[in-house]
Structure formats: C-alpha cells, structure tokens
Enzyme design. Structure first.
Site, PDB file in Angstrom:
ATOM      1  N   HIS A  64       0.898  -1.223  -0.077  1.00 19.16           N
ATOM      2  CA  HIS A  64      -0.028   0.047   0.026  1.00 19.16           C
ATOM      3  C   HIS A  64       0.983   1.182  -0.155  1.00 19.16           C
ATOM      4  O   HIS A  64       0.369   2.249  -0.107  1.00 19.16           O
ATOM      5  CB  HIS A  64      -0.936  -0.060   1.210  1.00 19.16           C
ATOM      6  N   ASP A 117       0.740  -7.809   0.895  1.00 16.63           N
ATOM      7  CA  ASP A 117       1.058  -6.036   1.189  1.00 16.63           C
ATOM      8  C   ASP A 117       2.220  -5.895   0.881  1.00 16.63           C
ATOM      9  O   ASP A 117       3.030  -5.398   2.001  1.00 16.63           O
ATOM     10  CB  ASP A 117       0.283  -5.710   2.391  1.00 16.63           C
ATOM     11  N   SER A 209       4.504   1.762   8.223  1.00 18.59           N
ATOM     12  CA  SER A 209       4.187   0.541   7.102  1.00 18.59           C
ATOM     13  C   SER A 209       5.175   0.536   6.023  1.00 18.59           C
ATOM     14  O   SER A 209       5.922   1.207   5.631  1.00 18.59           O
ATOM     15  CB  SER A 209       2.973   1.116   6.215  1.00 18.59           C
ATOM     16  N   GLY A 210       5.644  -0.783   5.968  1.00 19.28           N
ATOM     17  CA  GLY A 210       6.643  -1.477   4.992  1.00 19.28           C
ATOM     18  C   GLY A 210       7.808  -1.642   5.767  1.00 19.28           C
ATOM     19  O   GLY A 210       8.602  -2.294   5.233  1.00 19.28           O
TER      20      GLY A 210
HETATM   21  C1  4AZ Z   1      -0.631   2.919   9.013  1.00 21.96           C
HETATM   22  O1  4AZ Z   1      -1.447   3.577   8.873  1.00 21.96           O
HETATM   23  C2  4AZ Z   1      -0.807   1.774   9.994  1.00 21.96           C
HETATM   24  N1  4AZ Z   1      -0.979  -0.939  14.606  1.00 21.96           N
HETATM   25  C3  4AZ Z   1       0.467   1.112  10.404  1.00 21.96           C
HETATM   26  C4  4AZ Z   1       0.603  -0.309  11.309  1.00 21.96           C
HETATM   27  C5  4AZ Z   1      -0.432  -0.415  12.054  1.00 21.96           C
HETATM   28  C6  4AZ Z   1      -1.682   0.529  12.124  1.00 21.96           C
HETATM   29  C7  4AZ Z   1      -1.538   1.603  11.112  1.00 21.96           C
HETATM   30  C8  4AZ Z   1      -0.666  -1.382  13.012  1.00 21.96           C
HETATM   31  O2  4AZ Z   1       0.073   2.866   8.423  1.00 21.96           O
END
Ligand code: 4AZ
Length: 265
Positions: A64, A117, A209-210
């Site tokens: 994503h 993902d 993320s990632g």
């Molecule tokens: C995000 O929005 C996100 N708690 C990444 C990880 C988690 C929640 C949101 C896990 O990138």
C-alpha cells in the site's frame, strides 16, 4: 447555528474517542548505526513509509506504500519511480543515503484486498549500507508464535500523533494465526502474520508501514520476518499489528524470484 455547534461538539467527541490509548507506540529511540538496513521511504513528496534494504539493490516496503492507489484501494499499479524517495541507514529522518529507484514491483495479487501487502523497490545502484535479508526456508523457527521480534520504523509514536525525530524500535511477540484471524476475521489471509500483546501498548503505527519486523539468528544476525501492514488503530487491546508474512510462501518465493539475494539461504 445550534446545529453547527452540535455537529462540532460531536465531532470533537468522536476525535476524543479515537484518541490513543498509549504512546512505533511504546518504543524507544534507536541508536546511531543500529539498523543500517532500515530505510525511510517517501511517496509523492508527502506519504511516509518505512522499508528495509534486503539486498544491495533491493528495498522491501509495503504494497500500500508502493501502490499509487494504495490510500484508496489496493492495486499493483506503482508510483512513478521519480516520485519514490529512499533514504537508507540513518536514524534521523531525511539524513540517510539517498539512492534513486529504478523499478517498483508489487505482487499482482495485491488487488482490492489487504493481503500480499509488499512492494519491492529496485535501486539504480547498490547501497553502501549492510542489508538484512528476509528469513529463509530453514529459519521458520525465528517467527514461531510467542517469539519476541523487533519492530522498527519512522512512524508516529501514538495514534494520531506526530512523527518522531529519531527512528523508533520496540519488541512484540508473534501471535498464533488463529488469534490473528479471530482479531481480523474479514481480512486475515495466508500472507499475513500478527504480532503484539493482547493488552496492547506496543505496536507499529502510521508511517511504520513497510518497515521491518526483525527476528535474530542464533548468531544475532537480523532477518526480516514481517513488513508492517495494517491494524485497527495502534496499540489497542485485542487489536494486534498485522505484518506481511514475508518469510513464508507465497510471499517469500515471490521475493526470491525477483531478488534472489534478498532471501537468506
Ligand atoms: C498505518 O496507518 C498503520 N497498528 C500501520 C500499522 C498499524 C496501523 C496503522 C498497526 O500505516
């Protein structure tokens, strides 16, 4: 006027209800040079993610993150490479080794679901940083349920909070698949693995993320066993963090097919 005020008050109430239960959430500053393989990945000049150098010319991040449509719907259509900024090896945002991206690859199955993902970013030249590969087929014990893993990222330190000045790290245990599925019955699939505590408190959050969930070999070498994917909020009780299951098939084989050096032997 009265209606506007009522709307405003209920909006504030909703915001307060969504506020964090605690303040990577529950982590600490990483030390300089501790995670040379960790990368800051910025998409389109604004959207921040984390990644891992898994081989000299390959950075792993989230599907994503690499997906141009990722904020709205999962598709394998990648951002144009000039709009992907990768900085590797520093604990300070903006300060890592900048290496241009040549190609962004997203599994075709990353389509309209939360699964598969991952994005692989091929660099235009080798990074000078030491990579940390994905755990190999003989290393599945490194991510057995209950194992404490290290999560690392440039994300916010509380839900709805600010990005930190320094890369954050924390430890979370791997959650058994049935418990992960019970927490996310509509989303869970074979390309996901959960980590966290039933009571919450320590978790990845927006901007992580990632980024890597690291396991360690018997000699202390880092192996990527997850890539931060999603969760309901951050660090909430019963709402584990969900990670791309990169050290298991089908993702591990897909990564090995594109970047053989990115998976440990
Ligand atoms: C995000 O929005 C996100 N708690 C990444 C990880 C988690 C929640 C949101 C896990 O990138």
């Amino acid at each position: 006027m009265r209606t506007t005020l009522a709307c405003l008050l209920s909006a504030i109430g909703l915001l307060a209800a969504a506020a964090p239960s605690s303040a990577i959430v529950g982590g600490r500053d990483a030390s300089p040079g501790e995670y040379p393989a960790v990368a800051e990945v910025t998409l389109g000049g604004a959207f921040g993610c984390t990644g891992t150098l898994i081989a000299p010319t390959w950075v792993l991040t989230a599907g994503h993150c690499g997906s141009l449509t990722g904020a709205a719907v999962a598709t394998p259509i990648a951002w144009p490479t000039p709009l992907i900024d990768v900085r590797i090896g520093s604990i300070t945002p903006g300060a890592g080794e900048h290496v241009p991206v040549r190609r962004a690859l997203i599994p075709p199955e990353h389509l309209a679901t939360s699964g598969h993902d991952i994005t692989l970013l091929e660099l235009s030249r080798p990074s000078i940083q030491a990579p940390a590969p994905v755990a190999g087929p003989s290393e599945t014990a490194l991510w057995a349920p209950g194992t404490l893993e290290t999560i690392v990222g440039f994300g916010v330190t509380e839900e709805g909070g600010d990005a930190p000045d320094v890369l954050q790290e924390a430890e979370v245990p791997i959650v058994a698949d049935p418990d992960c599925e019970a927490a996310y019955p509509d989303e869970f699939d074979e390309t996901m693995i959960c980590a966290g505590y039933p009571e919450g408190g320590v978790d990845t959050c927006q901007g992580d993320s990632g980024g890597p969930m690291f396991g360690r070999t018997a000699t202390g070498a880092l192996r990527v066993v997850g890539a931060t994917s999603f969760g309901e909020g951050c660090a909430r009780p019963g709402r584990y963090g969900v990670y791309a299951r990169v050290a298991d098939d089908p993702l591990r084989s897909w990564i090995a097919a594109q970047a053989p050096a990115g998976v440990a032997g």
